[in-house]
Design a protein around this motif. Structure first.
Motif, PDB file in Angstrom:
ATOM      1  N   SER A  92       0.674  -1.461  -0.015  1.00 15.77           N
ATOM      2  CA  SER A  92       0.094  -0.175   0.076  1.00 15.77           C
ATOM      3  C   SER A  92       1.167   1.411  -0.336  1.00 15.77           C
ATOM      4  O   SER A  92       2.127   1.238   0.478  1.00 15.77           O
ATOM      5  N   ARG A  93       0.649   2.163   0.038  1.00 10.57           N
ATOM      6  CA  ARG A  93       1.683   3.388  -0.483  1.00 10.57           C
ATOM      7  C   ARG A  93       1.241   4.994   0.701  1.00 10.57           C
ATOM      8  O   ARG A  93       1.390   5.913   0.170  1.00 10.57           O
ATOM      9  N   GLU A  94       0.694   4.539   2.063  1.00 14.83           N
ATOM     10  CA  GLU A  94      -0.092   5.761   3.156  1.00 14.83           C
ATOM     11  C   GLU A  94       1.844   6.897   2.958  1.00 14.83           C
ATOM     12  O   GLU A  94       1.807   7.365   2.740  1.00 14.83           O
ATOM     13  N   THR A 105       5.369  16.543  -6.013  1.00 11.09           N
ATOM     14  CA  THR A 105       4.280  16.478  -7.655  1.00 11.09           C
ATOM     15  C   THR A 105       3.744  14.651  -7.802  1.00 11.09           C
ATOM     16  O   THR A 105       5.334  14.026  -7.236  1.00 11.09           O
ATOM     17  N   TYR A 106       3.069  13.977  -8.116  1.00 13.91           N
ATOM     18  CA  TYR A 106       3.291  12.308  -7.705  1.00 13.91           C
ATOM     19  C   TYR A 106       4.625  12.696  -9.727  1.00 13.91           C
ATOM     20  O   TYR A 106       5.063  11.340  -8.804  1.00 13.91           O
ATOM     21  N   MET A 107       5.265  12.973 -10.131  1.00 13.47           N
ATOM     22  CA  MET A 107       6.256  12.888 -11.222  1.00 13.47           C
ATOM     23  C   MET A 107       7.925  13.196  -9.958  1.00 13.47           C
ATOM     24  O   MET A 107       8.321  11.814 -10.496  1.00 13.47           O
ATOM     25  N   GLY A 155       1.113  -4.632 -14.686  1.00 13.55           N
ATOM     26  CA  GLY A 155       1.512  -3.028 -14.743  1.00 13.55           C
ATOM     27  C   GLY A 155       2.423  -2.856 -13.237  1.00 13.55           C
ATOM     28  O   GLY A 155       3.373  -1.548 -12.921  1.00 13.55           O
ATOM     29  N   TYR A 156       2.380  -3.507 -12.639  1.00 12.83           N
ATOM     30  CA  TYR A 156       3.488  -3.327 -11.380  1.00 12.83           C
ATOM     31  C   TYR A 156       4.407  -4.633 -10.985  1.00 12.83           C
ATOM     32  O   TYR A 156       4.856  -4.681 -10.449  1.00 12.83           O
ATOM     33  N   GLY A 157       4.412  -5.350 -11.952  1.00 16.46           N
ATOM     34  CA  GLY A 157       5.656  -6.633 -12.682  1.00 16.46           C
ATOM     35  C   GLY A 157       6.870  -5.543 -12.595  1.00 16.46           C
ATOM     36  O   GLY A 157       7.758  -5.988 -12.713  1.00 16.46           O
ATOM     37  N   ALA A 188       3.709  -2.007 -19.698  1.00 15.61           N
ATOM     38  CA  ALA A 188       4.686   0.054 -19.772  1.00 15.61           C
ATOM     39  C   ALA A 188       4.048   0.605 -19.187  1.00 15.61           C
ATOM     40  O   ALA A 188       3.163   1.677 -19.867  1.00 15.61           O
ATOM     41  N   HIS A 189       4.053   0.513 -17.794  1.00 20.57           N
ATOM     42  CA  HIS A 189       3.289   1.058 -17.008  1.00 20.57           C
ATOM     43  C   HIS A 189       4.232   2.762 -16.048  1.00 20.57           C
ATOM     44  O   HIS A 189       3.905   3.540 -15.688  1.00 20.57           O
ATOM     45  N   ALA A 190       5.541   1.331 -16.129  1.00 19.00           N
ATOM     46  CA  ALA A 190       7.088   2.643 -15.719  1.00 19.00           C
ATOM     47  C   ALA A 190       8.534   1.962 -16.181  1.00 19.00           C
ATOM     48  O   ALA A 190       7.942   0.952 -16.701  1.00 19.00           O
ATOM     49  N   VAL A 225      -0.910   1.739 -22.098  1.00 20.91           N
ATOM     50  CA  VAL A 225       0.124   1.988 -22.119  1.00 20.91           C
ATOM     51  C   VAL A 225      -0.058   3.221 -21.034  1.00 20.91           C
ATOM     52  O   VAL A 225      -0.795   4.129 -21.300  1.00 20.91           O
ATOM     53  N   PHE A 226       0.979   4.158 -20.135  1.00 19.20           N
ATOM     54  CA  PHE A 226       1.410   5.151 -19.453  1.00 19.20           C
ATOM     55  C   PHE A 226       1.847   6.051 -20.337  1.00 19.20           C
ATOM     56  O   PHE A 226       3.247   6.105 -20.554  1.00 19.20           O
ATOM     57  N   CYS A 227       1.184   7.422 -21.015  1.00 17.88           N
ATOM     58  CA  CYS A 227       1.707   7.533 -22.332  1.00 17.88           C
ATOM     59  C   CYS A 227       2.152   8.998 -22.389  1.00 17.88           C
ATOM     60  O   CYS A 227       1.546  10.054 -21.172  1.00 17.88           O
ATOM     61  N   LEU A 253      -5.199   3.538 -23.354  1.00 18.25           N
ATOM     62  CA  LEU A 253      -4.853   4.498 -23.943  1.00 18.25           C
ATOM     63  C   LEU A 253      -4.516   5.217 -22.184  1.00 18.25           C
ATOM     64  O   LEU A 253      -5.204   5.987 -22.064  1.00 18.25           O
ATOM     65  N   HIS A 254      -3.539   5.276 -21.232  1.00 17.29           N
ATOM     66  CA  HIS A 254      -3.205   6.489 -20.358  1.00 17.29           C
ATOM     67  C   HIS A 254      -2.735   7.733 -21.065  1.00 17.29           C
ATOM     68  O   HIS A 254      -1.590   7.933 -21.080  1.00 17.29           O
ATOM     69  N   ALA A 255      -3.840   8.497 -21.282  1.00 20.16           N
ATOM     70  CA  ALA A 255      -3.432   9.720 -22.438  1.00 20.16           C
ATOM     71  C   ALA A 255      -3.584  11.430 -21.521  1.00 20.16           C
ATOM     72  O   ALA A 255      -4.723  11.495 -21.064  1.00 20.16           O
ATOM     73  N   ASP A 256      -2.344  12.076 -21.768  1.00 20.02           N
ATOM     74  CA  ASP A 256      -2.702  13.376 -21.318  1.00 20.02           C
ATOM     75  C   ASP A 256      -2.920  13.693 -19.933  1.00 20.02           C
ATOM     76  O   ASP A 256      -4.202  14.125 -19.491  1.00 20.02           O
ATOM     77  N   GLU A 257      -2.834  12.960 -18.875  1.00 17.01           N
ATOM     78  CA  GLU A 257      -2.902  13.000 -17.912  1.00 17.01           C
ATOM     79  C   GLU A 257      -1.717  13.651 -16.916  1.00 17.01           C
ATOM     80  O   GLU A 257      -3.025  14.839 -16.465  1.00 17.01           O
ATOM     81  N   ILE A 258      -0.558  14.201 -17.112  1.00 20.41           N
ATOM     82  CA  ILE A 258      -0.328  15.486 -16.520  1.00 20.41           C
ATOM     83  C   ILE A 258       0.290  16.297 -17.279  1.00 20.41           C
ATOM     84  O   ILE A 258       0.401  17.801 -17.032  1.00 20.41           O
ATOM     85  N   ASP A 276      -7.855   7.673 -21.945  1.00 22.43           N
ATOM     86  CA  ASP A 276      -8.283   7.588 -20.074  1.00 22.43           C
ATOM     87  C   ASP A 276      -7.623   8.669 -19.641  1.00 22.43           C
ATOM     88  O   ASP A 276      -6.162   8.965 -19.928  1.00 22.43           O
ATOM     89  N   HIS A 277      -8.621   9.278 -18.981  1.00 22.20           N
ATOM     90  CA  HIS A 277      -7.561  10.767 -18.099  1.00 22.20           C
ATOM     91  C   HIS A 277      -8.110  12.029 -18.074  1.00 22.20           C
ATOM     92  O   HIS A 277      -8.931  13.376 -18.303  1.00 22.20           O
ATOM     93  N   LEU A 278      -7.023  12.186 -19.646  1.00 21.54           N
ATOM     94  CA  LEU A 278      -7.456  12.996 -20.454  1.00 21.54           C
ATOM     95  C   LEU A 278      -7.720  14.529 -19.868  1.00 21.54           C
ATOM     96  O   LEU A 278      -7.957  15.240 -20.219  1.00 21.54           O
ATOM     97  N   THR A 327     -13.107   4.826 -11.380  1.00 20.24           N
ATOM     98  CA  THR A 327     -12.537   5.157 -10.412  1.00 20.24           C
ATOM     99  C   THR A 327     -10.992   4.996 -10.608  1.00 20.24           C
ATOM    100  O   THR A 327     -10.382   5.943 -10.083  1.00 20.24           O
ATOM    101  N   ASP A 328     -10.249   4.369 -11.638  1.00 19.54           N
ATOM    102  CA  ASP A 328      -9.062   4.032 -11.737  1.00 19.54           C
ATOM    103  C   ASP A 328      -8.179   3.715 -10.262  1.00 19.54           C
ATOM    104  O   ASP A 328      -7.175   4.764  -9.882  1.00 19.54           O
ATOM    105  N   PHE A 329      -9.263   2.640  -9.896  1.00 20.64           N
ATOM    106  CA  PHE A 329      -8.549   2.764  -8.293  1.00 20.64           C
ATOM    107  C   PHE A 329      -7.011   1.999  -8.587  1.00 20.64           C
ATOM    108  O   PHE A 329      -6.748   0.916  -9.716  1.00 20.64           O
TER     109      PHE A 329
HETATM  110  O1  NIG Z   1      -3.523   5.861 -13.744  1.00 27.48           O
HETATM  111  N1  NIG Z   1      -0.432   6.749 -13.780  1.00 27.48           N
HETATM  112  C1  NIG Z   1      -0.645   5.388 -13.849  1.00 27.48           C
HETATM  113  N2  NIG Z   1      -1.243   4.844 -13.619  1.00 27.48           N
HETATM  114  C2  NIG Z   1      -2.013   5.340 -12.886  1.00 27.48           C
HETATM  115  C3  NIG Z   1      -1.726   5.595 -11.454  1.00 27.48           C
HETATM  116  C4  NIG Z   1      -0.594   4.134 -10.519  1.00 27.48           C
HETATM  117  C5  NIG Z   1       0.247   4.333  -9.047  1.00 27.48           C
HETATM  118  O2  NIG Z   1       0.218   6.042  -9.272  1.00 27.48           O
HETATM  119  O3  NIG Z   1       0.290   3.396  -9.179  1.00 27.48           O
HETATM  120  C6  NIG Z   1      -2.825   5.521 -12.039  1.00 27.48           C
HETATM  121  O4  NIG Z   1      -3.250   7.556 -12.235  1.00 27.48           O
END
Ligand code: NIG
Ligand code: FE
Length: 421
Positions: A92-94, A105-107, A155-157, A188-190, A225-227, A253-258, A276-278, A327-329
């Motif tokens: 978990s990521r608390e 920031t996220y990045m 995407g976490y392997g 291709a998540h990271a 893909v996390f583009c 596609l994870h597109a234009d999120e950030i 998705d995201h946009l 949700t993007d859970f």
């Molecule tokens: O949709 N941004 C890429 N993937 C996820 C976040 C994944 C993570 O931070 O574990 C998203 O926001």
């Protein structure tokens, strides 16, 4: 024909039946095809009759000896479809939260070895059984909040062995839950630490080793893909997605999120089912999606957790793009509840609650290519129905952020209900 179960006297039965399975756009998104005093008959997991209570009762030959649930003053909807989640991961990521509060920031968190890379370590260390157990507990909570179909990404392997492990863990959920589960390969998540500074080599690994291995075991319907700037650029994303398409997967596609990188344009060019995201997409990107018929999947809980601007939902709906919500859970946005997403959609993106209902049912079913079986309450579809303690659609925005579920029926089974014994 004797059904197994009858739902009757439903205050408002929103069937979402008017589109021949197509996603709703523009003004249509507010039309839910509501039947007052509605009823649904269910047999062997399928819907066999829908209409007013008196019509359905006369069609199924009266009500004698058929288990019947009366639902006056309530609203019944097609079970929610959560078309974008990262359901299976370790840990978990608390711990990242302290960095978030300190203004990172996220990045920046990702670059410091946190974020996805933090979850990568925990996921590689976990067994397949642990991942299934984790995903099961998240999915079960989703089901209790009305979600009857869920998409789940890997995407976490970030190597072949661990990506396969995650997808196998997701596959194991099929036999454990009555939900519909769609799996997506997000290798291709990271860029994993062992490929730091060698993104192109990692892209080769995804294309030459991971995609063929995933396809050989038939473990994913979609490839994503996390583009994103600093992750995979447009050209790298294009190469991966074309290889996945060749291997028979559909594309998301994870597109234009950030930042605005051209992900929406790429999704349109490749005929992606959804982008998705946009959050940052340009007008040209949205126009390209409109022409290509790509669904815009918006994830407002992510904007909330990143503390950024929300996507331009009103603009997208007004220009005629089919909008879905999810949700993007994930471990950065650890909320399974579509009621939270609904609240943000209405309050922050100014969506009408009726539009939100379309976005979470028929449009989201289209975002998973499953509109032939779910997303509306029609004869022949899977009996996935959520009944809310909610007399009308507007009430859903009014009573924000709480679980309004009264009864959930998934694949014909009553899996949750507030009815007494
Ligand atoms: O949709 N941004 C890429 N993937 C996820 C976040 C994944 C993570 O931070 O574990 C998203 O926001
Ligand atoms: Fe995501």
């Amino acid at each position: 024909m004797k059904p197994d179960l009858l739902l009757t006297k439903i205050g408002q039965l929103a069937t979402l039946a008017a589109t021949n399975g197509k996603p709703k756009t523009g003004e249509e998104m507010r039309e839910l095809s509501i039947v007052e005093d509605g009823a649904v008959a269910i047999k062997e997991g399928l819907i066999v009759s829908v209409g007013t209570t008196s019509d359905v009762l006369s069609q199924v030959g009266g009500e004698s000896a058929i288990p019947q649930i009366e639902l006056p003053n309530m609203m019944a909807l097609p079970g929610f479809v959560d078309s974008h989640t990262h359901l299976a991961f370790g840990g978990s990521r608390e711990n990242d939260f302290a960095m978030k509060l300190a203004g990172k920031t996220y990045m920046e968190i990702l670059e410091a070895g946190g974020g996805i890379l933090n979850t990568l370590r925990a996921t590689r260390a976990a067994t397949k059984e642990t991942l299934t157990k984790n995903a099961f507990s998240f999915a079960e909570r989703m089901l209790s909040e009305g979600t009857t179909t869920v998409e789940a990404k890997s995407g976490y392997g970030l190597n072949t062995e661990n990506e396969l492990k995650i997808l196998q863990a997701i596959d194991d959920l099929h036999t454990k839950l009555p939900m519909g589960i769609a799996s997506t390969f997000l290798g291709a998540h990271a860029v994993p630490p062992e490929y730091e500074g060698k993104t192109d080599d990692f892209v080769e690994l995804v294309i030459k080793e991971m995609i063929p291995a995933v396809a050989a075991e038939n473990l994913a319907e979609f490839c994503d893909v996390f583009c994103e700037k600093g992750v995979f650029d447009v050209e790298q994303s294009r190469r991966i997605l074309l290889a996945a398409k060749d291997a028979g997967m559909k594309i998301k596609l994870h597109a234009d999120e950030i930042v605005q990188l051209g992900g929406a344009e790429l999704a349109a060019e490749l005929g992606a089912v959804s982008a998705d995201h946009l959050l940052m997409t340009s007008d040209d990107g949205l126009e390209a999606m409109l022409k290509a018929g790509t669904i815009a999947t918006l994830l407002p809980a992510t904007a909330f957790s990143l503390n950024t601007e929300y996507a331009r939902a009103r603009h997208m709906i007004e220009m005629g793009l089919p909008v879905a919500l999810a949700t993007d859970f994930n471990p950065n946005c650890a909320n399974e509840s579509l009621f939270f997403t609904i609240a943000l959609s209405c309050y922050k993106m100014k969506m009408h609650p009726r539009e939100v209902i379309s976005a979470l049912t028929i449009n989201a079913a289209n975002a998973l290519n499953r509109a032939d079986t779910v997303g509306s309450i029609e004869v022949g579809k899977r009996a996935d129905i959520v009944v809310l303690e909610c007399p009308n659609p507007e009430y859903l925005a009014y009573r924000f952020g709480i679980n309004l579920v009264h009864t959930v029926i998934a694949n014909g089974e009553v899996v949750h209900t507030k009815l007494g014994p």
